[in-house]
Design an enzyme around this catalytic site. Structure first.
Site, PDB file in Angstrom:
ATOM      1  CB  SER A 142      65.118  34.966  71.762  1.00 35.04           C
ATOM      2  OG  SER A 142      65.483  34.251  72.919  1.00 35.04           O
ATOM      3  CE1 TYR A 155      65.091  30.286  69.705  1.00 35.64           C
ATOM      4  CE2 TYR A 155      66.485  31.162  71.453  1.00 35.64           C
ATOM      5  CZ  TYR A 155      65.276  31.119  70.799  1.00 35.64           C
ATOM      6  OH  TYR A 155      64.234  31.897  71.232  1.00 35.64           O
TER       7      TYR A 155
END
Length: 163
Positions: A142, A155
């Site tokens: 990501s 995250y």
């Protein structure tokens, strides 16, 4: 890599990007073993795919459950005869809060799915992939692994670890 008649394992196949990867591979003539925690999500993927018999199998499991993951290659090989690719797409986010407000169990869950899930799947399937004349391993990370996002420290750390 040409995907026609190749077998791919896709995590997160019950929704979102993982589902789109499953559907895209099927449209290109691949056979797919879709993996997801959600049996309902996998059933919806099957309904959307409309794939001919034997081109799509579903495997409900938690990618952070190492024992279940280590048993998966045999099930996929039995169903499809081979494995030519693994696409680790499954991932979860944390609540948008500062780390001081995040419980340890949430931190561990995000790391277990986003990082250890990739490690578990890769370690489990790598022996089968190395047997193939041509194979593919794709790990989805990501932008959060490159640039910090406020309220997404864990995250981001999990995706940076994958990167």
């Amino acid at each position: 890599m040409q995907v026609t008649d190749k077998v791919f394992v896709v995590t997160g196949g019950g929704n979102g990007m993982g589902r789109e990867v499953v559907l895209g591979l099927l449209k290109r003539g691949a056979r797919v073993a879709a993996v997801d925690l959600s049996e309902a999500g996998l059933a919806e993927t099957v309904a959307l795919a409309g794939a001919p018999e034997g081109r799509l199998t579903t495997h409900a499991l938690n990618v952070s459950d190492r024992k279940a993951v280590l048993a998966l290659p045999d099930a996929v090989a039995k169903a499809h005869g081979q494995v030519d690719g693994l696409l680790n797409v499954a991932g979860i986010i944390q609540p948008f809060v500062k780390i001081k407000d995040l419980d340890f169990d949430v931190i561990e869950r995000v790391m277990n799915v986003n990082f250890w899930g990739v490690v578990n799947m890769t370690k489990a399937f790598l022996p089968l992939l190395l047997e193939r004349p041509e194979a593919s391993l794709v790990n989805v990370s990501s932008m959060g692994g490159f640039l910090p996002v406020p309220g997404q420290a864990v995250y981001g750390a999990s995706k940076a670890a994958v990167k």
